[in-house]
Design an enzyme around this catalytic site. Sequence first.
Site, PDB file in Angstrom:
ATOM      1  N   GLN A 114       3.087   7.588  14.733  1.00  0.00           N
ATOM      2  CA  GLN A 114       2.899   8.713  13.823  1.00  0.00           C
ATOM      3  C   GLN A 114       1.473   8.808  13.285  1.00  0.00           C
ATOM      4  OE1 GLN A 114       4.927   8.776   9.799  1.00  0.00           O
ATOM      5  NE2 GLN A 114       5.927  10.522  10.758  1.00  0.00           N
ATOM      6  N   HIS A 151      -0.976  10.676  10.512  1.00  0.00           N
ATOM      7  CA  HIS A 151      -0.991  11.433   9.271  1.00  0.00           C
ATOM      8  C   HIS A 151      -2.227  12.326   9.326  1.00  0.00           C
ATOM      9  CE1 HIS A 151      -1.104  12.463   5.068  1.00  0.00           C
ATOM     10  NE2 HIS A 151       0.081  11.930   4.912  1.00  0.00           N
ATOM     11  N   ARG A 158       9.189   9.473  12.201  1.00  0.00           N
ATOM     12  CA  ARG A 158       9.817   8.954  10.994  1.00  0.00           C
ATOM     13  C   ARG A 158       9.651   9.936   9.840  1.00  0.00           C
ATOM     14  NH1 ARG A 158       7.998   6.493   6.442  1.00  0.00           N
ATOM     15  NH2 ARG A 158       5.865   6.339   7.211  1.00  0.00           N
ATOM     16  N   LEU A 159      10.684  10.046   9.046  1.00  0.00           N
ATOM     17  CA  LEU A 159      10.565  10.867   7.845  1.00  0.00           C
ATOM     18  C   LEU A 159       9.938  10.039   6.731  1.00  0.00           C
ATOM     19  CD1 LEU A 159      13.683  13.074   7.270  1.00  0.00           C
ATOM     20  CD2 LEU A 159      11.551  13.573   8.425  1.00  0.00           C
ATOM     21  N   HIS A 197      -0.540   6.157  11.229  1.00  0.00           N
ATOM     22  CA  HIS A 197       0.115   5.807   9.987  1.00  0.00           C
ATOM     23  C   HIS A 197       1.276   4.830  10.191  1.00  0.00           C
ATOM     24  CE1 HIS A 197       1.141   6.222   5.854  1.00  0.00           C
ATOM     25  NE2 HIS A 197       2.257   6.866   6.053  1.00  0.00           N
ATOM     26  N   LEU A 252      -5.438   6.975   2.958  1.00  0.00           N
ATOM     27  CA  LEU A 252      -4.592   8.152   3.016  1.00  0.00           C
ATOM     28  C   LEU A 252      -4.856   9.101   1.844  1.00  0.00           C
ATOM     29  CD1 LEU A 252      -2.152   9.074   4.746  1.00  0.00           C
ATOM     30  CD2 LEU A 252      -0.719   8.182   2.932  1.00  0.00           C
ATOM     31  N   GLU A 300      -0.314  14.192   0.905  1.00  0.00           N
ATOM     32  CA  GLU A 300       0.103  15.561   1.118  1.00  0.00           C
ATOM     33  C   GLU A 300       0.028  16.384  -0.167  1.00  0.00           C
ATOM     34  OE1 GLU A 300       2.533  14.999   4.410  1.00  0.00           O
ATOM     35  OE2 GLU A 300       4.088  16.295   3.576  1.00  0.00           O
ATOM     36  N   ARG A 343       3.477  17.263   9.632  1.00  0.00           N
ATOM     37  CA  ARG A 343       2.356  16.372   9.914  1.00  0.00           C
ATOM     38  C   ARG A 343       1.888  16.412  11.364  1.00  0.00           C
ATOM     39  NH1 ARG A 343       4.086  10.758   6.763  1.00  0.00           N
ATOM     40  NH2 ARG A 343       3.989  11.641   4.664  1.00  0.00           N
ATOM     41  N   ASP A 357       1.567  -8.610  15.451  1.00  0.00           N
ATOM     42  CA  ASP A 357       1.831 -10.027  15.729  1.00  0.00           C
ATOM     43  C   ASP A 357       3.267 -10.262  16.193  1.00  0.00           C
ATOM     44  OD1 ASP A 357      -0.486  -9.786  14.245  1.00  0.00           O
ATOM     45  OD2 ASP A 357      -0.245 -11.710  13.216  1.00  0.00           O
ATOM     46  N   PHE A 397      10.422  15.157  -0.849  1.00  0.00           N
ATOM     47  CA  PHE A 397       9.535  14.577   0.155  1.00  0.00           C
ATOM     48  C   PHE A 397       9.644  15.371   1.447  1.00  0.00           C
ATOM     49  CE2 PHE A 397       7.029  10.920   1.506  1.00  0.00           C
ATOM     50  CZ  PHE A 397       6.493  10.537   0.295  1.00  0.00           C
ATOM     51  N   SER A 414       0.806  -1.225   0.000  1.00  0.00           N
ATOM     52  CA  SER A 414       0.000   0.000   0.000  1.00  0.00           C
ATOM     53  C   SER A 414       0.838   1.273   0.000  1.00  0.00           C
ATOM     54  CB  SER A 414      -0.917   0.034   1.224  1.00  0.00           C
ATOM     55  OG  SER A 414      -1.798  -1.061   1.206  1.00  0.00           O
ATOM     56  N   GLY A 468       4.311   6.796  -1.682  1.00  0.00           N
ATOM     57  CA  GLY A 468       5.254   7.873  -1.999  1.00  0.00           C
ATOM     58  C   GLY A 468       6.570   7.461  -2.598  1.00  0.00           C
TER      59      GLY A 468
END
Lengths: 557, 138, 115, 246
Positions: free
Chosen positions: A208, A210, A366-367, A331, A220, A223, A263, A189, A94, A25, A28
Site C-alpha cells: 500500500q 499513501h 488494507r483499510l 505505507h 506521513l 489525510e 489512496r 526480518d 476513517f 508511530s 489514526g
Amino acid sequence: MFESDPTLTIAVVSKVYPMRSHTVSAEGGAAAVIKPNDSLEDHIYDTISGADWMCDQDAVEAFVNEAPKEMLQLEHWGCPWNREEDGTVAVRPFGGMKIQRTWYAADKTGFHMLHTLFQTSLKYDPIERFDEWFVTRLLVEDGRCQGVVAVELATGRIQPILGRSVILSTGGCGKIFPFTTNANIKNGDGMALAYRAGVPLKDMEFIQYHPTGLPFTGILITEASRAEGGILVNKDGYRYLQDYDLGTPHPKPVLRSMELGPRDRLSQAFVKEQEKGRTLEGEYGHYVHLDVRHLGEKIIDSRIPFVRELCLKYENIDPVKEMIPVRPVIHYVMGGVHTDIDSATPLGGLFAAGEVACVSINGANRLGSNSLTELLVFGARAGRSAAEFAKAHQGFTNGIESQVLDEENRLNTLLNSDGTEKVADIRSEMHETMESGAGIYRSRDTLEQSSQKIRELQERYSRVKVEDRSMTFNTELTSILELGYMLDVAETIIQSALQREESRGSHQRTDFPERDDDQFLSHSLAYREDDGSSRVDYLPVKITKWPPGERVYGEKK
Amino acid sequence: MNRNAHHTLHHPKWYRVQKPIFWWVKRFADIRFIFRELTSLAVAYSVILLVVIYRALLTSEAAYTSLTTTLREPFWVTINVIALGAVLYHTFTWFNLAPRAIVMRLGKWRIPDLMIAGGNYAAWIVISGVIYLAYVSG
Amino acid sequence: MSAKKSNDPFFWTLFGAGGALSAMLIPAFLFLFGIATPLGWVEGPAYESVKMVLLHPLARIVAFFLVSLSLFHGAHRFRFTLYDGLQLKHLFQLIAVICYGGALAGSIVTGYILW
Amino acid sequence: MASTITIEVSRYRPEEESEPVFQSYEVPLRSDWVILDGLNYIKNELDGSLSFRWSCRMGVCGSCGMMINGEPVLTCAAFLESYAPGPIRIEPLQHFPVVRDLVTDMEDFMGKLTTVKPWVVREEEKPVEEGEYKQTPEQLADFKRYSMCINCMLCYSACPVYGLEPEFTGPAAIALAQRYNLDSRDEGNDDRMEILSHDEGIWSCTLVGECSEVCPKDVDPAGAIQRYKLAGATSWWKSILLPWQK
C-alpha cells in the site's frame, strides 16, 4: 495468556527495546464495533470490499467478531482512549469505513497501544525479555520450529533461544523501498526468516502506498490535511487530480472527490502526472505540492496541528508559509508469512501475527485502522495457538546444536570477510529498482528488469564489505543482515507481482489493467527454491457469504 | 561491573564518567539552579536578623537604637541588599514553581497554572503592602 | 524494595511551609528594616510603636512560625545543596543532624527570646 | 551541495580504547537535514563502523537521544542548520554507561520502570464482557500529559541528581507512576506510594527542573514529582495523625 495458564514461560526477543517498535508511530486509530448504530456485518463488508475481495472471509469474520473484546481488554489494561462526555470510548470516522468505528488516542494511537501493552507485560514474571537481541535464523528440526539463533547486540554473543513454539511479530518490510513511512527497523526480518525456513510468503505483491508523504523522510502527512481543504497541485500550480476522473475542483473540499478520493487512485494519478513531466524534481526525486496555506495559521493550528509540528520539527518546512512537498510513499505490506485463521504457519510450531503475517484480512488493500486491531486479535490468537502447541510438544530434538554451530560459523565468517561492496550502495540500488520496477504501476518489462537487478545485487551482496569487526553493538553487521533479509523479500514481491497478470487493489499492472476473478481470485504463495529463487503457487481465496462485487467509491454509490 | 575491568570477548567494558565536583559551573542553567538553592542561606540570615531585632526590642530602647544605628553601616546595608536580591529570587522561583505541585479545581474546571502563580503574586503584593503601611504609619 | 521509609515527608512539609511563608513575608520586612530605613528612604517608626506592633501576641506567633519554618526551609535546602553541589552524600547523616539540629536550636532560642 | 559542517563524534570502541575519543567528519549542511541524517551520512558514506541507535525519525520511538554540544536532544528533531557554523559535538547521553560509540546502556531504567508498577492495578478486575471502565474526558485529561513519555531518557541525562545518585528512581519512571496514579481506572496508589516514598524515590528530587526543560513530549516530570511529593507528605501526616485509619 498468563492469566489463563501460569505454567507457561515466554521469551520476548526483540532487536530493539519493545517500546521502540514501529507500532509506536501509528497515528489514526483502531477499528472495532462498539457503538449501537454499528454492526459487525458492516465492518465485515467494509473490510472485504476495501480489500477488493482478496481476503479470506472466514478470517475477516473472526477478526471483526473478536475485535471489540480485544480492544476492551486493552482499555482495561489502561490504554488512554479518547472518550465521550458520558465516559464511554469515543470513535472517529476513517477512510473506507461507512460508519464511525475507529477508536483513537488523540493522534498517537499506536504509541499508546504499544506502551500500554509493554507496560502491562512488565506485570508478568514469566515473561523474560531479550532486548536488543537480533534474530538471525529459525531453528527447524524434525519438521517443527524449536527456537531461534540470536545475537546479543551489546556483547556480540551468539546464542540459541529455544522455544517449543515461536511467534513472529516483526512487522513489515517497507524499508525495501526508498520512500516509506516505515521506521528504519522494518526490514522484513521475520518474513525472510520464515521464507528461508521453507514457509511461503503470501500475497507479497500487494503493497500500500499513501499518497502524501514527505519526499525525504517519508513522514506521513495525514489525510485530514486534505479533508480540511488542502489541495494537491503540480509544478504549474494546477490541481491535476481533475484530469484523472476524480471530480472537478471546488474551493471547498467535497467528500470522495478530488483530494478526498481513495489512496490508491491518488497515488496512481501522481505517477501519470510524473510521466507527463508535470511534477517537480528535487534532491529526492519527483514530488508535487500539498498546499494548505489558504487555510491560514488559525485553522492549521487548531485542526491539523500535528501536520505543522511534523513539518517544522523534522523537515524544516512551515505549512503556513510554504507548500508542502509530497509524494506517494510505501505505507503497509498486505502480504506476509502465510498463516491460517489461528495464526499458524504451515511449519509446525511457527506462528505469526501482525504486519509480518498474512492471514489474510487485508487482501489487496488494507483499510485504515484495521491493522492496529489486527495486532490484537491475531496476536491473541497466535498466543493461544502457540501455547497449545507448546503443551502438545514437550522437549527438543537433537541436531539443533549443529544448526547453532553452523549459524555461529556463518556469522563469524561474515564478520571477518574481506568484501568490497558497500552496504549503502547495494541498499540504494535495491531501493531504486524496487521503486521503478515494482512501484505503484508494474508491468512484465519493469518487473523482469527488477528481478534481474535483484539477482545481481544478491550476487554482489555475497561480497559485501565489512568495516566494523567489533563484537560490541555492531550496527554495521545488523545492517548487512537486514539487507540480506530485504533482498530475499524483494525477490518474493517481484515474482508474485510478475505472476499476477491482473490489476487489483494496490497491485496495478499496466499490461493487465483489469481485475480477473476467473484466474486470480487466489492468494499467491512464494516459496524459496534451493537456488534462492522464488516459486509462486496459488491458493483460492475463501469466499463465504460475500461474492465478489465491484469496489465503488464516490458518486456512483 | 568493576570500573577497572578489562574488556574481554562478550564481556564489554562499559565506559562510565564520574560527575566532577563542580559540575554545575559549566552551564548557566545549572549555576542558576545552585543559586536558587543557596537562597536558603539568605532566608536563614533574614529570619536571624528578625530575631536579633526582637531581642534588641525586648532588651531596651537603647539596645534597639544601637541596633538601628549599626544597621545604617554600609557593610550591613550591602549585606541586606544582597540578601534581599536572593530572597526576591526565592520568592519568584517559589511562586512560579508552586503550580507544578498544586492542582486546584473549581468543580470540573482545573484552574490554570498561570492563575495559581498569579494568585500567589497578588497575595504577596497585598501582604507586602499591609506590612509597609503598618510600618510607615507606625 | 529494601529501602527504609523516609523521614523526608516531615522535613519536606516544613521546607514547603517555610518556603511559602518566607517568600510572602521576608522581602517586605527585609526591605523596610534592612535597607529602606537605614538609608533613610522611609522614616522608621519610633521604638514604642515598633514594640507595640511587634510584641502583639499575634505578631509574636507569626514571627515564631516565620523564623522557625524558615530555618527548617533553609536547613532542608542547604542540606541538599551540599549533597548535589559538593557531592557530600557520604556524609549523609552528619549533614542532616547539623542542618536540622541547627534549625531546631534556632527555633528554641527564638521561642526563648520571644517569650 | 554548497557547504558542509563538521561533526565531532565521540567514539568508544571497548576493544580498542579505554576511554572515548573524538573523531571529526564533514557532512553536507542541508536545510532539511537533522543531526541524525548527518550521522547516517557518516555511516553510509564515510565510516560504516560508527554505532548509534535510531528508528522512526519522527520523534516518537525514543531511540536517538544524544548529547549535542552538552545538551540532551533527540537527534531526529534537531536541524544541522541550527548549529551552524559548527562544529557540532555529539556524545552519548550522559549519566549512562557507554556501551559503544553513541550507544548507552539503559538497563537501569528498564529495571526501575518495573518497580513503579506502570500498569493498571485493581482490587477487582471487571470482566471484559461487561464493557469499558467509564472515564470522562476530564478524567482522561488528568493523566494524559504524563502518559506521553516515549522513554527517550533525555530527562535522566538532564537530571544532575540521577548523575550523582544512580539509585534515584528518576524523572520518567516517577512520571509514569503518577500517570497510573491519576488514572481513574487505577487503584494502585498505595502500592506505588509504598515503593516511591523512600529516600531514593521522590525525596531525592530537588526540583532542578531540567528534566521538564529537555522533555521532547512536554511530559513535565518535575511537576509530576512535585505533585507526588505533596501526596506523599499528605499521606505521611495522615498516617501520623490518624494512625487508626487504614
